[in-house]
Enzyme design. Structure first.
Site, PDB file in Angstrom:
ATOM      1  N   GLY A  96       0.804  -1.228   0.000  1.00 43.28           N
ATOM      2  CA  GLY A  96       0.000   0.000   0.000  1.00 43.28           C
ATOM      3  C   GLY A  96       0.832   1.271   0.000  1.00 43.28           C
ATOM      4  O   GLY A  96       0.306   2.345  -0.313  1.00 43.28           O
ATOM      5  N   THR A  97       2.126   1.156   0.345  1.00 42.55           N
ATOM      6  CA  THR A  97       2.969   2.355   0.346  1.00 42.55           C
ATOM      7  C   THR A  97       3.761   2.469  -0.950  1.00 42.55           C
ATOM      8  O   THR A  97       4.543   3.397  -1.124  1.00 42.55           O
ATOM      9  CB  THR A  97       3.979   2.304   1.514  1.00 42.55           C
TER      10      THR A  97
ATOM     11  N   LYS B  54       1.446  -7.903 -12.613  1.00 38.13           N
ATOM     12  CA  LYS B  54       2.481  -8.438 -13.483  1.00 38.13           C
ATOM     13  C   LYS B  54       3.831  -8.118 -12.866  1.00 38.13           C
ATOM     14  O   LYS B  54       3.894  -7.188 -12.057  1.00 38.13           O
ATOM     15  CB  LYS B  54       2.343  -7.867 -14.879  1.00 38.13           C
TER      16      LYS B  54
ATOM     17  N   ASP C  50      -4.053  -7.463 -16.235  1.00 36.99           N
ATOM     18  CA  ASP C  50      -3.349  -6.882 -17.374  1.00 36.99           C
ATOM     19  C   ASP C  50      -4.106  -5.592 -17.648  1.00 36.99           C
ATOM     20  O   ASP C  50      -5.215  -5.620 -18.181  1.00 36.99           O
ATOM     21  CB  ASP C  50      -3.412  -7.809 -18.598  1.00 36.99           C
ATOM     22  N   HIS C  51      -3.512  -4.470 -17.250  1.00 43.37           N
ATOM     23  CA  HIS C  51      -4.318  -3.238 -17.265  1.00 43.37           C
ATOM     24  C   HIS C  51      -4.727  -2.830 -18.681  1.00 43.37           C
ATOM     25  O   HIS C  51      -5.650  -2.038 -18.838  1.00 43.37           O
ATOM     26  CB  HIS C  51      -3.612  -2.101 -16.512  1.00 43.37           C
TER      27      HIS C  51
ATOM     28  N   LYS D 200      -8.881  -1.072 -20.467  1.00 47.63           N
ATOM     29  CA  LYS D 200      -9.096   0.180 -21.207  1.00 47.63           C
ATOM     30  C   LYS D 200     -10.450   0.149 -21.921  1.00 47.63           C
ATOM     31  O   LYS D 200     -10.854  -0.876 -22.457  1.00 47.63           O
ATOM     32  CB  LYS D 200      -7.964   0.408 -22.215  1.00 47.63           C
TER      33      LYS D 200
ATOM     34  N   GLU E 186       6.377   4.174 -26.422  1.00 51.24           N
ATOM     35  CA  GLU E 186       6.549   5.050 -25.258  1.00 51.24           C
ATOM     36  C   GLU E 186       7.667   6.041 -25.545  1.00 51.24           C
ATOM     37  O   GLU E 186       8.589   5.728 -26.314  1.00 51.24           O
ATOM     38  CB  GLU E 186       6.936   4.219 -24.026  1.00 51.24           C
TER      39      GLU E 186
ATOM     40  N   HIS F 141       0.723  -7.754 -22.740  1.00 52.39           N
ATOM     41  CA  HIS F 141      -0.182  -6.720 -23.262  1.00 52.39           C
ATOM     42  C   HIS F 141      -0.469  -6.880 -24.766  1.00 52.39           C
ATOM     43  O   HIS F 141      -1.614  -6.896 -25.198  1.00 52.39           O
ATOM     44  CB  HIS F 141       0.385  -5.326 -23.016  1.00 52.39           C
TER      45      HIS F 141
END
Ligand code: NAP
Length: 484
Positions: A18-19, A148, A177-178, A182, A216, A240
Site C-alpha cells: 500500500g505504500t 504483473k 493486465d491493465h 481500457k 513510449e 499486453h
C-alpha cells in the site's frame, strides 16, 4: 449520452504494498475516483499493508498526498476526499513474517466482499497467499489480485500458478493486465460482436494485415536494473500485445462470459506459429537529446536486453491463414501512443480511373491518447474536379461521443478493481492463458539468447531501428507513423 454508474457491493480491500508506487499512482487515486463517481459504497474499507511501521494517520496522509498528486484538480472535492480518507486504515505486515496478521484479521468484517491486492514483488505472492489462508483471513468468496510480471518464462509462471492454487481456486484469482481494462479494448469486443457490419469481413480474405503498436517516449530511467532482466518481449509482448492480438483474432464466444471469452483467447494463443528469427527485430535506444542510453540506464554496458521489439506473427487457423500480425513496442520512441490498425484489402475491381488517389480502408483503434476509433474510408473529393478519390476518417473519439461523461472514462485500474469486487473475471487472464503465452514466447527468447545477438541501436525520438522498417518493406507494406 450519460453513462450509468451501478454501485458495487460494500467491500474490504487490503492493498499489500500500500505504500508502493503502484498504490500511490493508480490504486488509491483510482479508488477515490470510483468513490467520487458513486460506484464505491461508503460502507467499504481500504486497508493498506506493508512492512513500514506507520500510524493510520501517517498512511492516510500519504493517501491524501497521492490523491493531490494523481487526481486531476477538477475531481478533487475536499469533502469527498475527507470522507474517502476516513475509510482507509493501515496495518504493518511483512509478507514473510508472522506479525500483524491477527490485527488484520480483526479488521476484516463479515458479510462484505473481501479482496486482497498483491501490489508487491511476485516473489512475495506465495508467502501472502499462504498466510492469508493459514491465518483464516481469506474465506471461500475472497479474491486475490496479482500484478504483473506473472513469471518470466513458462516454468516460473507454472510454479506461480501452482503456489496460488494451493490456497485459492482459479475463480478467486484475478491476474491483472491493465490493457484489458481500457475502454477501447472492451469496445473492440462490442464493435466486433454487437454489430453485423464487421464480422463478415473480419478474416484473411478481406484483411491484408494488422499492426499493433505500443510506443513510449520514456526510457527505463530508475527501473533499469529490473528492466534489464526482462526486456520488451517479456515486459510487453508476452502479455499486453498478446492480449490485444487475442481480442482481434478470437472467434465470437458463445456468450460474454469470463470463461467463454478466455477459452477463445486461449485458442488464438495456441494457434500462433513459432516466429522465425528473420521476422524479429530487437533494438536498444542510444544516447541523445541530453538523455542517457539504454546501457547507461541499465548500468550494464554489455546488456543484450531489448528496449524495442518488432515482429511478424501468424495465427494459423481458418480465419487468419495468410494475414500477418505485425507487433512492435519500444521505449524512447517518437511519441507515446498505443493503437491497433486493421488494414483491409483492395476492392476486387476498381471502376474508377483515379488509381493514384486510392488508399486501403484502415480501422484504427486508439488506446492512447484519446481512446477511440477511426475508420479510414474513400470518398469522392469534394468540388468540381471530377470523380477523384480521397480518403477521410470516420472519427469516433469516445470522450466526445459520450459527451460530458466521456471525459470521465475510468482509468483501466479503477475499472478492473470494480470488476474484482463484482466478481467478473472476463478482463483478467486465466492461468492457462498466461502459460500458453509463455509457451509461445519461451522458444523465441531462448533462440536469441542462444545466438547471443545484441539488439540494434536506435536513435531516441525515432520509430526504432531501421531494420524494423524492412520487416514490412520486404512484404510490400509500411508501418503506420508513430505519432500522438
Ligand atoms: P514498489 O514501489 O517497490 O512498492 C513495493 C511495496 O511492497 C511497498 O509498499 C513495500 O513497502 C512493500 N513490500 C516490500 N516488501 C514487502 C514485504 N516483505 N512484505 C510486505 N510488503 C512489502 O513497487 P510497485 O511499483 O508499487 O510495484 C508493485 C507490484 O506491481 C510489482 O509486482 C510490480 O511489478 C507491479 N507493477 C507495478 C507497476 C507500476 O507502475 N509501479 C506497473 C505494473 C505492475 P515496505 O517497504 O514498507 O514493505
Amino acid at each position: 449520452m450519460v453513462s450509468r454508474v451501478i454501485p458495487v457491493e460494500p467491500f474490504d480491500l487490503v492493498v499489500f504494498g500500500g505504500t508502493g508506487d503502484l498504490a500511490r499512482r493508480k490504486i488509491l487515486p483510482g479508488l477515490y475516483r470510483r468513490f467520487l463517481g458513486g460506484q464505491m459504497p461508503p460502507e467499504s474499507r481500504i486497508i493498506g499493508a506493508a512492512r513500514s511501521e506507520m500510524t493510520e494517520d501517517e498512511f492516510r496522509a500519504m493517501a491524501r498526498a497521492a490523491i493531490a498528486e494523481f487526481v486531476s484538480a477538477d475531481k478533487r472535492d475536499a469533502a469527498m476526499i475527507d470522507q474517502f480518507i476516513s475509510l482507509i486504515s493501515y496495518v504493518a505486515i511483512d509478507a514473510k513474517g508472522d506479525g500483524g496478521w491477527a490485527t488484520l484479521k480483526g479488521m476484516m468484517r463479515k458479510g462484505v466482499v473481501r479482496a486482497f491486492y498483491f501490489s508487491v514483488a511476485p516473489a512475495l505472492f506465495g508467502a501472502l497467499a499462504e498466510r492469508l489462508h493459514d491465518h483464516n483471513i481469506a474465506d471461500a468468496k475472497s479474491r486475490i489480485v496479482v500484478e504483473k510480471p506473472f513469471g518470466r518464462d513458462l516454468d516460473t509462471a507454472r510454479a506461480l500458478n501452482a503456489t496460488l492454487a494451493k490456497h485459492f481456486r482459479e475463480e478467486q484469482i484475478y491476474r491483472i493486465d491493465h490493457y484489458l481494462g481500457k475502454e477501447t479494448v472492451q469496445n473492440l469486443m462490442a464493435v466486433r460482436f454487437a454489430n453485423i457490419l464487421f464480422e463478415p469481413i473480419w478474416k484473411a480474405q478481406y484483411i491484408d494485415h494488422v499492426q499493433i503498436t505500443v510506443a513510449e517516449t520514456v526510457g527505463v530511467e530508475g527501473r533499469g536494473a529490473y528492466y534489464d532482466t526482462s526486456g520488451a518481449m517479456r515486459d510487453m509482448v508476452q502479455n499486453h500485445l498478446m492480449q490485444l492480438l487475442c481480442l482481434i483474432a478470437m472467434e465470437p464466444p458463445y456468450h460474454f462470459d469470463p470463461n467463454a471469452v478466455r477459452d477463445e483467447k486461449l485458442k488464438v494463443i495456441r494457434a500462433l506459429d513459432p516466429v522465425e528469427h528473420q521476422d524479429i527485430v530487437r533494438g536498444q535506444y542510444l544516447a541523445g537529446g541530453g538523455q542517457k542510453s539504454y546501457v547507461d540506464h541499465s548500468e550494464n554496458p554489455a546488456s543484450k536486453t531489448e528496449s524495442y521489439i518488432a515482429m511478424k506473427v501468424h495465427v494459423s487457423n481458418w480465419r487468419w491463414k495468410g494475414t500477418p500480425f505485425y507487433l512492435r513496442t519500444g521505449k524512447r520512441l517518437r511519441a507515446r501512443t498505443s493503437e491497433i490498425a486493421i488494414t483491409f484489402k483492395e476492392p476486387p475491381h476498381s471502376i474508377f480511373d483515379d488509381a493514384e488517389g486510392w488508399r486501403e480502408n484502415v480501422l484504427v483503434i486508439r488506446l492512447q491518447p484519446n481512446e477511440g476509433m477511426n475508420l479510414m474510408v474513400m470518398i469522392k473529393e469534394p468540388g468540381p474536379g471530377g470523380m477523384r478519390l480521397t480518403q477521410v476518417p470516420l472519427d469516433m473519439s469516445f470522450a466526445e461521443a459520450l459527451g460530458e461523461d466521456g471525459a470521465d472514462i475510468p482509468d483501466a485500474y479503477e475499472r478492473l478493481i470494480m470488476d474484482v469486487i463484482r466478481g467478473n473475471q472476463t478482463l483478467f487472464m486465466r492461468g492457462d492463458e498466461v502459460e500458453a503465452a509463455w509457451a509461445w514466447a519461451d522458444p523465441i527468447i531462448q533462440a536469441w539468447e542462444r545466438k547471443g545477438d545484441k539488439p540494434r541501436g536506435y536513435e531516441p525520438g525515432t520509430s526504432g531501428p531501421e531494420d524494423a522498417l524492412m520487416l514490412l518493406h520486404r512484404d510490400g507494406r509500411r508501418w503506420r507513423e508513430i505519432r500522438e
